[in-house]
Design a protein around this motif. Sequence first.
Motif, mmCIF file in Angstrom:
data_model
loop_
_atom_site.group_PDB
_atom_site.id
_atom_site.type_symbol
_atom_site.label_atom_id
_atom_site.label_comp_id
_atom_site.label_asym_id
_atom_site.label_seq_id
_atom_site.Cartn_x
_atom_site.Cartn_y
_atom_site.Cartn_z
ATOM 1 N N ARG A 162 0.832 -1.205 0.000
ATOM 2 C CA ARG A 162 0.000 0.000 0.000
ATOM 3 C C ARG A 162 0.862 1.249 0.000
ATOM 4 O O ARG A 162 0.495 2.260 -0.598
ATOM 5 N N ALA A 163 2.016 1.193 0.678
ATOM 6 C CA ALA A 163 2.906 2.346 0.697
ATOM 7 C C ALA A 163 3.350 2.702 -0.722
ATOM 8 O O ALA A 163 3.456 3.872 -1.078
ATOM 9 N N VAL A 164 3.617 1.702 -1.532
ATOM 10 C CA VAL A 164 4.074 2.017 -2.885
ATOM 11 C C VAL A 164 2.910 2.238 -3.847
ATOM 12 O O VAL A 164 3.129 2.431 -5.036
ATOM 13 N N GLY A 165 1.695 2.204 -3.335
ATOM 14 C CA GLY A 165 0.599 2.644 -4.182
ATOM 15 C C GLY A 165 -0.470 1.628 -4.509
ATOM 16 O O GLY A 165 -1.339 1.888 -5.330
ATOM 17 N N ARG A 199 -3.910 -0.052 -4.103
ATOM 18 C CA ARG A 199 -5.157 0.427 -3.508
ATOM 19 C C ARG A 199 -5.677 -0.584 -2.482
ATOM 20 O O ARG A 199 -5.518 -1.782 -2.679
ATOM 21 N N SER A 235 -2.264 7.717 -2.952
ATOM 22 C CA SER A 235 -1.865 6.399 -3.412
ATOM 23 C C SER A 235 -1.271 6.493 -4.821
ATOM 24 O O SER A 235 -0.231 5.906 -5.124
ATOM 25 N N ASP A 236 -1.964 7.233 -5.662
ATOM 26 C CA ASP A 236 -1.487 7.405 -7.035
ATOM 27 C C ASP A 236 -0.176 8.178 -7.092
ATOM 28 O O ASP A 236 0.704 7.875 -7.893
ATOM 29 N N ARG A 246 2.129 8.208 -4.820
ATOM 30 C CA ARG A 246 3.198 7.297 -4.407
ATOM 31 C C ARG A 246 3.526 6.319 -5.525
ATOM 32 O O ARG A 246 4.686 6.004 -5.773
ATOM 33 N N LEU A 247 2.496 5.878 -6.199
ATOM 34 C CA LEU A 247 2.709 4.882 -7.251
ATOM 35 C C LEU A 247 3.456 5.469 -8.447
ATOM 36 O O LEU A 247 4.324 4.820 -9.025
#
Lengths: 403, 235
Positions: A300-303, A305, B88-89, B91-92
């Motif tokens: 989740r930290a790296v994105g 969902r 979230s996006d 970070r991604l």
Amino acid sequence: MPIKLLFQMSVRNILRHRRRNGMMLAAVVVAVAAVVMMNSLIRGMQQDMADAAVENLVGHVKVLAPGYRDDPGIQKNFELASDWRPPDGVAEVAGWAMRVRVPAVIMSERGTRGIQFVGVNPRQEGISFLSSARMAGESLKDASDGRIIIGQALAEQLETGLGRRLVIITQGADGLNREAGFRIAGLYDADGEGMEKFFVFTGVDALQKMVGAAVFTELSIRLHQEPALFALKEILVELFTGLEVLDWRELEPQAAAMFIFADAAVLIWFFVMMGALVFGLVNTLVTSVMERIRELGMLRAVGMRPRSVVAQVVIESSVLMLIGVAVGIALGLAGIFAMGDGLDLSLWSEGVESFGMRTLLRPVPLFDDVLLIALLSLGLGVVASLYPAWRAIKIKPLEALRR
Amino acid sequence: MSDVSVGNGVVVDCAGVSRTYQEDAVPVHALRGVDFQFARGDFVSLSGPSGSGKSTLLNLIGGLDRADAGTIAVDGVAVNALSESELSDLRLHKIGFVFQSYNLIPVLSAQENVEFIMQLQGVAPGERAERAVESLASLGIGELAHRRPGELSGGQQQRVAIARAIVTHPVLLLADEPSANLDSGTTEELLKLLRRLNDDRGISILTATHDPMVMGYAKRRVVLRDGAIVEDSAN
Ligand SMILES: Nc1ncnc2c1ncn2[C@@H]1O[C@H](COP(=O)(O)OP(=O)(O)OP(=O)(O)O)[C@@H](O)[C@H]1O
Ligand SMILES: [Mg+2]
């Protein structure tokens, strides 16, 4: 959602803990197999009960004169050509029988009993238990056969036997009592003693002659398959205006109640077995999730969902269930195959017969049931994964990483 | 999202950033009004005593935590205003993370560990594999692509983690104590590698560290104490 990735991770996580997941799988397999087998036995029992009720002179549908049910007797009759047949286009009809059935008293030198005296056309009785019951002596030859067939149990009560004469008294169509002597042609052995003591048969012509009217009191129709029942009933209602058209559920409410209960038992049994299992599954999944909470936090930290994390847990549970259900159903069907024609319950047969069941409990696996078990199990798998999945996303990624 | 955007732009802009934790009803001021700019292509080390707020600052910049006061802009985007899914996006797509304890997924091979982040981004399979292999190779561990983390040494795992962090061409690479679990020899290799990524590919790097060697390799050195910047100097 990266389904392929989630699937891959779920499957590998299952493989990572072979022992734990293997135990869980074994539990699922055993539970599903047990449910499948039990289910088929319940269905077998249910079908036997329904068959017994239907064969019990009831048929799937019966046509009666109004009032016959409350006060059966020759006065409650209707006329029907002796060569009557169901209208063309009624599919699934296995057979029909036109009978005269009246209350009567039967007497031997040793005893007197109240019975149901039934005039039948033996050629039509392929649809009732009469054709399949074990018979000592002879069967009735035809509709005009003036001999009688009585049950083994009744013969014992009356202390009589093959070839002996008995006197039967019943009311005639004119309301006056008639009395006649009948010779015993055969003794039948039915599944239940109750029936043996209850029904005495003779040719329908002979009985019509005795009561002095060329009429019938019942028309019974049997189907190959129950689902055709509703359509048939509609047709008969049109055909026999003024008469009562009743199906076996109305005629045998107790058997019908048992039938419905069996439907419920299938589900109750499923939820008891699988319900217990769900707790184990939830526990396994929670362990699995908490064990890799850091990993999930990193994802989740790296994105990733939250919904993908949920999906990952749901997939993991579903895969476990899917395998368990597939193997469990295979095992259950193998078990059913191994049971062959059925389990012999004759040891407890007295109790069993009183429920209208046979002494042989045979499994009847139904495709729809197996499908239902499979779908419900998979559904439970998803439900069981929701709490662990919620645990997985409840914690913030940072906190998860710090674990 | 290009790794060659070595411009004069500002990648990170913090103004008056504060973060206070409530620990048993006692407020802990992890950051007290930090102002901090970070130029594109820079390599900054963040040092200071334990508890000075290094990780907190990194987490705020990385969108893993929210500031109580002040503003943070990453690549021109105000992080404070973003929803959880927007964070979230961010970070991604914009940030590469390297954690102290590598945090690889044990059931995935090195290559898959690098690939999955592109799977999250929706990169096509062919391109994914190609970029993952290339990324691992550029860090000198191309031949370990099919091993799982459990079959790799600490230094090798950290390289995989770096490969994962840079394969998406992030605007910013955030590394919290990347060398804490490595011996000095491996740390030096890792630092050369980071420096090379910074020099050759212009990747902006911000790393929190206790390690003087790390500070030595960075181009700029920021020191925190009690949640405030007390020193900021070029190397
Ligand atoms: N989740 C939290 N809840 C409560 N207090 C926290 C939390 N995270 C950090 N702190 C506190 O905030 C302060 C700064 O912590 P931080 O982790 O940023 O320090 P650090 O400089 O990274 O230290 P270290 O060098 O030990 O990693 C510390 O006093 C710490 O105890
Ligand atoms: Mg820290």
